[in-house]
Design an enzyme around this catalytic site. Structure first.
Site, PDB file in Angstrom:
ATOM      1  N   GLY A  29     -26.231  61.471  55.280  1.00  0.00           N
ATOM      2  CA  GLY A  29     -24.870  62.065  55.674  1.00  0.00           C
ATOM      3  C   GLY A  29     -24.131  62.608  54.473  1.00  0.00           C
ATOM      4  CG  PHE A  32     -14.180  62.514  55.041  1.00  0.00           C
ATOM      5  CD1 PHE A  32     -13.428  63.085  53.916  1.00  0.00           C
ATOM      6  CD2 PHE A  32     -14.137  63.360  56.315  1.00  0.00           C
ATOM      7  CE1 PHE A  32     -12.457  64.008  54.413  1.00  0.00           C
ATOM      8  CE2 PHE A  32     -13.231  64.300  56.598  1.00  0.00           C
ATOM      9  CZ  PHE A  32     -12.491  64.728  55.498  1.00  0.00           C
ATOM     10  CB  VAL A  97     -32.381  61.521  59.555  1.00  0.00           C
ATOM     11  CG1 VAL A  97     -32.827  59.990  59.469  1.00  0.00           C
ATOM     12  CG2 VAL A  97     -31.783  61.739  58.175  1.00  0.00           C
ATOM     13  CD  GLU A 191      -4.407  67.541  63.743  1.00  0.00           C
ATOM     14  OE1 GLU A 191      -3.660  66.912  63.075  1.00  0.00           O
ATOM     15  OE2 GLU A 191      -5.600  67.786  63.611  1.00  0.00           O
ATOM     16  CG  ASP A 321     -16.606  58.490  62.136  1.00  0.00           C
ATOM     17  OD1 ASP A 321     -15.767  57.723  61.570  1.00  0.00           O
ATOM     18  OD2 ASP A 321     -16.816  59.716  62.273  1.00  0.00           O
ATOM     19  CB  ALA A 333     -10.353  61.462  56.813  1.00  0.00           C
ATOM     20  CD  GLN A 334      -7.846  57.093  52.765  1.00  0.00           C
ATOM     21  OE1 GLN A 334      -8.454  56.399  51.662  1.00  0.00           O
ATOM     22  NE2 GLN A 334      -7.540  58.497  52.533  1.00  0.00           N
TER      23      GLN A 334
END
Length: 482
Positions: A29, A32, A97, A191, A321, A333-334
């Site tokens: 992957g 992030f 994968v 958003e 995740d 993301a963080q």
């Protein structure tokens, strides 16, 4: 002896001479978690192979800007091979994968060629993230449009403008409105609703003078009673008020139990018109992960210990995740960045023969933008920000967190151009692609038997006018437009 000078001497682009004998780290992957894991291994004596289906990393927090024509897709993507500039011991390999054999320590890949392709590893970081989940909602996979990948964001963008073009030709005859329903009131749903509302307020009447701006209707459907559950009550209410001020209809406390071609059925059996249904209701771990033999928690995430090592499998780590700690982290993301770097540092420590450090998450805050000069940010110690100040903080953080200077400059200039100035000085220039309103109109007519709204809804379609719809995995464009 040559002393490297910053900004003058480039790092070597090949591993050291003895690098072939170094332990092999395979990272699944390039999101992030995976990309930041690569960066954290830059000085470790390991060989790194990064595997991803796509050759680029996507900055997902700004995908909604691509979907609403505010940014180019290239603005939010970075070529993964570019990571080798700072990480010379990294190699990229494109593939899907198919599975992992932890006993043999190999990863099985589909590389588009005959035969089985395997890559052996000494250490493995599973960071292939999550994917869209429809929670078993009938019709959602066929008709709703998710926004988790670049191709899906592009599909939404092209669909919106194709339907606008089609509607612009019919507005004088039918006065039918174009309804966009967004399922999910989290950051993604809020958003994209705000961006569509801003487009309607700032640009629609200029680009489509033949249409009334009210022709475009935006609705957010949220099963819970409030938006943005990640934030405090104060900022949840702020977000709801800002969206309502922008003309967005909020249907709170109402879940979706079925998605149709041009409608959604709510859990109280009410039927709402939805020409375009955008699915922003959540993500889940891919089902195929269950076949890899690793322990999973009740959410499907890989169960990891305090070092992010998969429980019972030494040398195998999970980040992002897909990693399931005892105390679950939000799928943002963080947390992905921090877990990716921590997993890589644990491997580097093992290779160097030094003690590993337990992973501790540092909460740097949560942000979401509602629209033009309206955003919210809750930052530990500093407190909360909203309005233009929150929007400036949101913009600064998102730009600095992007990988690649080109991406940072492009996003900064495009967003400042999009949101800067006043209505009198702003020149609409949406980023558009394949806008095939001709096909959209043909599909609209062909789907008359399945439609519940619009001209000729429910009419019988002649066999020779039937048009197959493209509802494949590339964007799930739905039956209305391929």
């Amino acid at each position: 002896m040559v002393i490297p000078l910053p900004f003058v001497t480039r790092r070597p682009t090949v591993p050291a001479k003895d690098g072939a004998s170094w332990p092999h780290v395979v990272i699944l992957g390039g999101g992030f978690a995976g990309a930041h894991a690569v960066g954290a291994l830059r000085d470790a004596r390991v060989r790194v192979t990064l595997i991803d289906r796509n050759v680029y990393k996507t900055f997902q927090p700004l995908l909604y800007q691509v979907a609403t024509a505010g940014l180019n897709p290239g603005d939010v993507t970075m070529f993964l091979r570019g990571l080798s500039l700072k990480v010379p011991n990294m190699r990229y390999r494109q593939g899907e994968v198919e599975g992992v054999d932890p006993q043999r320590k190999v990863v099985r890949l589909d590389e588009g060629q005959k035969g089985q392709h395997e890559i052996a590893y000494d250490y493995l970081i599973v960071a292939n993230g999550a994917t869209t989940t429809y929670f078993g909602t009938p019709g959602a996979e066929e008709h709703a449009m998710p926004m988790y990948t670049r191709s899906q964001a592009l599909a939404i963008r092209d669909r919106v403008f194709s339907e606008l073009e089609r509607s612009s030709r019919e507005v004088g005859q039918t006065h039918d409105k174009l309804h966009v329903c967004i399922v999910g009131g989290g950051p993604t749903g809020v958003e994209i609703a705000g961006a569509l509302a801003d487009f309607r307020m700032q640009e629609l009447d200029i680009l489509y003078p033949e249409m009334d701006p009210g022709t475009l209707q935006v609705t957010v459907l949220q099963r819970g009673d409030e938006l943005l559950k990640e934030f405090s009550t104060k900022y949840r209410q702020y977000a709801a008020d800002e969206l309502r001020d922008r003309g967005v209809t909020l249907q709170l406390g109402r879940g979706v139990k079925e998605v149709g071609y041009d409608h959604v059925v709510l859990d109280d059996d009410a039927i709402l018109e939805s020409d375009i249904t955008i699915w922003a209701a959540g993500v889940a771990i891919p089902r195929s992960v269950a076949e890899w033999g690793f322990p999973q928690d009740k959410r499907g995430r890989l169960a990891v210990d305090d070092y992010l090592q998969v429980k019972g499998f030494p040398g195998v780590y999970a980040a992002g995740d897909i990693a399931g700690q005892d105390e679950a982290l939000p799928q943002l993301a963080q947390p992905a960045i921090q877990t990716g770097e921590a997993a890589a540092r644990a491997i580097a420590a093992e290779v160097a023969g030094t003690p590993r450090k337990k992973f501790t998450y540092t909460d740097l805050g949560t942000m979401a933008t509602i629209g033009r000069h309206a955003a919210i940010a809750e930052i530990p110690v500093l407190g909360g920000l909203s309005g233009s100040l929150g929007w400036a903080a949101w913009l600064g953080v998102h730009i600095t967190k992007m990988l690649g200077h080109r991406n940072q400059r492009a996003v900064a200039m495009n967003l400042i151009s999009l949101y800067g100035g006043s209505r009198a000085t702003h020149q609409p220039n949406p980023v558009v692609g394949e806008v095939d309103s001709l096909r959209s109109a043909k599909v609209f007519e062909a789907q008359a038997p399945r439609r519940m709204f619009g001209k000729n809804a429910g009419a019988t379609c002649p066999p020779d006018e039937h048009i197959e719809s493209d509802t494949g995995s590339q964007g799930r464009a739905g039956a209305k437009q391929a």
